[in-house]
Scaffold this motif. Structure first.
Motif, PDB file in Angstrom:
ATOM      1  N   HIS A 166       5.110   7.710   7.004  1.00  0.00           N
ATOM      2  CA  HIS A 166       5.219   8.454   5.743  1.00  0.00           C
ATOM      3  C   HIS A 166       4.614   7.655   4.597  1.00  0.00           C
ATOM      4  O   HIS A 166       3.885   8.204   3.760  1.00  0.00           O
ATOM      5  N   ALA A 167       4.913   6.349   4.576  1.00  0.00           N
ATOM      6  CA  ALA A 167       4.381   5.501   3.496  1.00  0.00           C
ATOM      7  C   ALA A 167       2.856   5.525   3.537  1.00  0.00           C
ATOM      8  O   ALA A 167       2.191   5.686   2.507  1.00  0.00           O
ATOM      9  N   SER A 168       2.320   5.405   4.733  1.00  0.00           N
ATOM     10  CA  SER A 168       0.866   5.397   4.882  1.00  0.00           C
ATOM     11  C   SER A 168       0.246   6.706   4.371  1.00  0.00           C
ATOM     12  O   SER A 168      -0.745   6.698   3.637  1.00  0.00           O
ATOM     13  N   ARG A 169       0.871   7.832   4.740  1.00  0.00           N
ATOM     14  CA  ARG A 169       0.332   9.136   4.320  1.00  0.00           C
ATOM     15  C   ARG A 169       0.366   9.286   2.798  1.00  0.00           C
ATOM     16  O   ARG A 169      -0.581   9.778   2.185  1.00  0.00           O
ATOM     17  N   THR A 170       1.485   8.850   2.186  1.00  0.00           N
ATOM     18  CA  THR A 170       1.582   9.020   0.722  1.00  0.00           C
ATOM     19  C   THR A 170       0.693   8.016  -0.009  1.00  0.00           C
ATOM     20  O   THR A 170       0.470   8.155  -1.208  1.00  0.00           O
ATOM     21  N   LEU A 171       0.190   6.994   0.719  1.00  0.00           N
ATOM     22  CA  LEU A 171      -0.739   6.049   0.082  1.00  0.00           C
ATOM     23  C   LEU A 171      -2.190   6.512   0.231  1.00  0.00           C
ATOM     24  O   LEU A 171      -3.119   5.779  -0.076  1.00  0.00           O
ATOM     25  N   GLY A 172      -2.375   7.700   0.751  1.00  0.00           N
ATOM     26  CA  GLY A 172      -3.720   8.283   0.790  1.00  0.00           C
ATOM     27  C   GLY A 172      -4.394   8.210   2.146  1.00  0.00           C
ATOM     28  O   GLY A 172      -5.587   8.521   2.256  1.00  0.00           O
ATOM     29  N   ALA A 173      -3.663   7.788   3.195  1.00  0.00           N
ATOM     30  CA  ALA A 173      -4.294   7.699   4.516  1.00  0.00           C
ATOM     31  C   ALA A 173      -4.158   9.036   5.244  1.00  0.00           C
ATOM     32  O   ALA A 173      -3.076   9.613   5.285  1.00  0.00           O
ATOM     33  N   PHE A 180       9.815   3.752  -1.271  1.00  0.00           N
ATOM     34  CA  PHE A 180      10.973   4.089  -0.447  1.00  0.00           C
ATOM     35  C   PHE A 180      12.129   3.116  -0.667  1.00  0.00           C
ATOM     36  O   PHE A 180      11.943   2.013  -1.161  1.00  0.00           O
ATOM     37  N   ASP A 222      -1.637  12.884   1.890  1.00  0.00           N
ATOM     38  CA  ASP A 222      -2.675  11.928   1.466  1.00  0.00           C
ATOM     39  C   ASP A 222      -3.562  12.470   0.356  1.00  0.00           C
ATOM     40  O   ASP A 222      -4.263  11.704  -0.311  1.00  0.00           O
ATOM     41  N   PHE A 236       4.172  -2.636   5.629  1.00  0.00           N
ATOM     42  CA  PHE A 236       3.640  -2.614   6.997  1.00  0.00           C
ATOM     43  C   PHE A 236       3.774  -4.016   7.598  1.00  0.00           C
ATOM     44  O   PHE A 236       3.173  -4.970   7.085  1.00  0.00           O
ATOM     45  N   TYR A 257      -3.631  -1.503   0.525  1.00  0.00           N
ATOM     46  CA  TYR A 257      -3.747  -0.427   1.528  1.00  0.00           C
ATOM     47  C   TYR A 257      -4.086   0.915   0.865  1.00  0.00           C
ATOM     48  O   TYR A 257      -5.021   1.601   1.262  1.00  0.00           O
ATOM     49  N   ARG A 316      -8.023   3.239  -0.104  1.00  0.00           N
ATOM     50  CA  ARG A 316      -8.178   4.642   0.301  1.00  0.00           C
ATOM     51  C   ARG A 316      -8.283   5.565  -0.911  1.00  0.00           C
ATOM     52  O   ARG A 316      -8.178   6.778  -0.786  1.00  0.00           O
TER      53      ARG A 316
END
Lengths: 351, 226
Positions: free
Chosen positions: B124-131, A82, A74, A88, A99, A103
């Motif tokens: 993984h997508a969430s983490r790479t989006l800055g979460a 991907f 992050d 989501f 999303y 952030r």
């Protein structure tokens, strides 16, 4: 963008060693399935930790095993698109798109969401559930979601692989426009040469867990490794055609080309196989083929069983592939004048 | 059906109180255990899983006895709690602990199945989006397994409503203090002429369990629609 990578990772039956420096804003990672492309992507984005080595992006150390530096995914500011979008499912298209942006620190939000949504053609989809989207729409939203997070580098991990032919080519113009308009550095990972040629100018060619070489995409396309032994494919961007009744007359720069009439008679990208081009020493008197272009030979190169002939046609370059005997008999060498002949039906629309 | 006595109403209230408390207390721990089992790659996962599932296969009376040894005056935890003036045995706290331990594997199992069905690429997508990890947990992981969590909570709540063996050993059967519906039914069946009262409480117990299942199903359907 400057990406410096020197890492190693051992798996029980596989070993990856990557050592390269990239300073090109748009580069491809090309290699067959199982060559370690996704492992490289996961290590760059921080989803897999290398055993040892360093990763630096624009001078900032993201990973250094000796100094025990390992920035979390992050905080790396490396976005990933991907293979299967992975939107989501419990959020609307709009929530998915924003999303990452929500952030991101306000001072780092350097992309106008309205402009991006317009470029990707997503205005009418914003309030939809992601389960109601087609495969192509999902990939466009996934791309928008990653770009709106304003990363320093975007990794596209075979983003077109899951899509069928037509959808794939519908997305490519969006991809090209977005990366041209917003000037975002990207690493495009694919095992498809055609996709690679449409998206990048430079590629890292991967073998089994290593980078074999770095070369231009065009150079790769001329090799058997690149084209898989199926021969060279010319990619032609043609302008809107003129309807001539039974045929369509397209402009390719200064060159006029006759193509078979189709329903979708608009500008677009077409493919023409290098093996579908016939070369004549003189202008043929009568032929069923509708395209006869006077060309000058720029260079020749040897492939496995054929000879590639690089032709200058007005302001454009064409590659024809012919057998070595023909080269000898016709005395084809740089500077020689030839006539390239193609059937109107030899061109295939890509998008 | 014989009308319920004031003690019966107290038993119903206590049952609901114990089941609710046990479920709420076990939820964060159950979620953490399920996360550990579903996503981590630590060694000895099979042993951890075995320990968590032990109350599911052991007779509840054995669980109760082991808890009594732990929380009794001379038990490891009992001694510690005594320093703070807290006594667990023969109190409502004991009933809640017994219910929480016995129902815990059902909760973990259900949440774990839900978590394992989440494609890791979403995370993984969430983490790479800055979460961050916590952000991803609350914005992606929990929403994507809420139905499994709800199912686990329902199972655990229903199991706690019916918990008998461990509770009677650890908390005893004290009317108005630790006597829940199953314990009250037990007492009625051991008292001459108490059959009708036992039957009344059985009907209440069936009704309560049925309402819990219906509510859970309704909530599940509503969530699925959203």
């Amino acid at each position: 963008m400057k990406l410096e990578v020197n890492i190693e990772k051992h798996f029980p039956v596989f070993r990856c060693v990557f050592d390269f420096v990239l300073d090109n804003g748009s580069c491809g990672v090309f290699g067959p399935s199982g060559s370690g492309k996704s492992t490289l992507m996961n290590m760059l984005s921080g989803l897999i930790t290398p055993d040892k080595g360093t990763i630096k992006l624009n001078g900032q150390t993201l990973f250094d095993s000796t100094k025990a530096i390992n920035i979390t995914p992050d905080k790396r500011r490396i976005g990933v698109v991907f293979q299967h979008a992975h939107l989501f499912p419990h959020m609307s298209v709009k929530k998915n798109l924003f999303y990452g942006r929500n952030r991101t620190r306000p001072e780092e939000r350097n992309i106008d969401p309205d402009q991006l949504i317009s470029v990707l053609g997503l205005e009418s989809l914003l309030d939809r559930s992601v389960t109601q989207l087609s495969g192509g729409e999902k990939q466009r939203v996934a791309l928008g979601r990653t770009i709106l997070a304003c990363p320093d580098l975007i990794l596209l991990d075979e983003p077109l692989t899951g899509l069928d032919g037509q959808l794939k080519f519908q997305i490519i113009p969006h991809l090209r426009r977005v990366f041209a308009e917003f000037a975002i550095p990207m690493l495009f990972i694919s095992h498809s040469l055609q996709e690679m040629r449409m998206m990048t100018e430079k590629v890292l060619v991967m073998g089994k867990g290593t980078i074999d070489c770095q070369k231009s995409t065009e150079e790769l396309a001329r090799t058997t490794l690149g084209n898989g032994g199926r021969g060279y494919t010319n990619l032609l961007d043609l302008d809107s055609p003129e309807d001539l009744g039974d045929l369509l007359s397209y402009s390719w720069g200064k060159v006029k080309l006759m193509l078979v009439k189709t329903e979708n008679a608009t500008a677009g990208q077409f493919s023409l196989g290098g093996r579908d081009i016939l070369l004549f020493k003189k202008h043929p008197e009568a032929t069923s083929a509708r395209n006869m272009l006077s060309c000058t030979v720029r260079s020749t190169y040897q492939t496995d069983w054929l000879v590639g002939v690089e032709l200058q046609c007005e302001d454009k370059i064409l590659i024809a592939e012919i057998v070595p005997q023909s080269v000898e008999e016709m005395n084809i060498r740089p500077g020689a004048e030839v006539v390239a002949v193609m059937k109107a039906s030899a061109f295939q629309r890509l998008y | 059906m014989t009308p319920l006595s004031p003690d019966d109403y107290t038993a119903i209230r206590l049952s609901l109180q114990v089941a609710t408390s046990a479920t709420i207390i076990a939820l964060p721990l159950g979620f953490a255990a399920a996360y550990l089992l579903a996503f981590s790659e630590i060694r000895g996962k099979a042993i951890i899983e075995g320990i968590i599932n032990l109350p599911l296969v052991l007779p509840p009376v054995v669980v109760g006895y082991l808890l009594l040894l732990l929380f009794g005056r001379n038990g490891w935890i009992g001694k510690l709690l005594n320093h703070f003036g807290i006594s667990v045995i023969f109190s409502l706290k004991g009933a809640v602990i017994a219910s929480a331990i016995v129902g815990f594997p059902l909760l973990v199992r259900s949440i774990r199945i839900g978590m394992e069905s989440i494609d890791k690429q979403y995370i993984h997508a969430s983490r790479t989006l800055g979460a961050s990890w916590w952000d991803t947990l609350f914005s992606i992981t929990i929403p994507l397994c809420y139905r499994a969590t709800l199912a686990g909570m329902t199972l655990m709540f229903a199991r706690s409503l019916g918990e008998f063996g461990a509770t009677i050993i650890l908390a005893g059967n004290i009317p108005g203090v630790t006597q829940t519906i199953p314990l009250a039914i037990y007492q009625y069946t051991s008292t001459p002429g108490g059959d009708q009262m036992a039957l009344s409480l059985c009907i209440v117990s069936i009704g309560l369990s049925f309402i819990v299942l219906l509510l859970s199903e309704a909530a599940n359907r509503k969530m699925a629609r959203n």
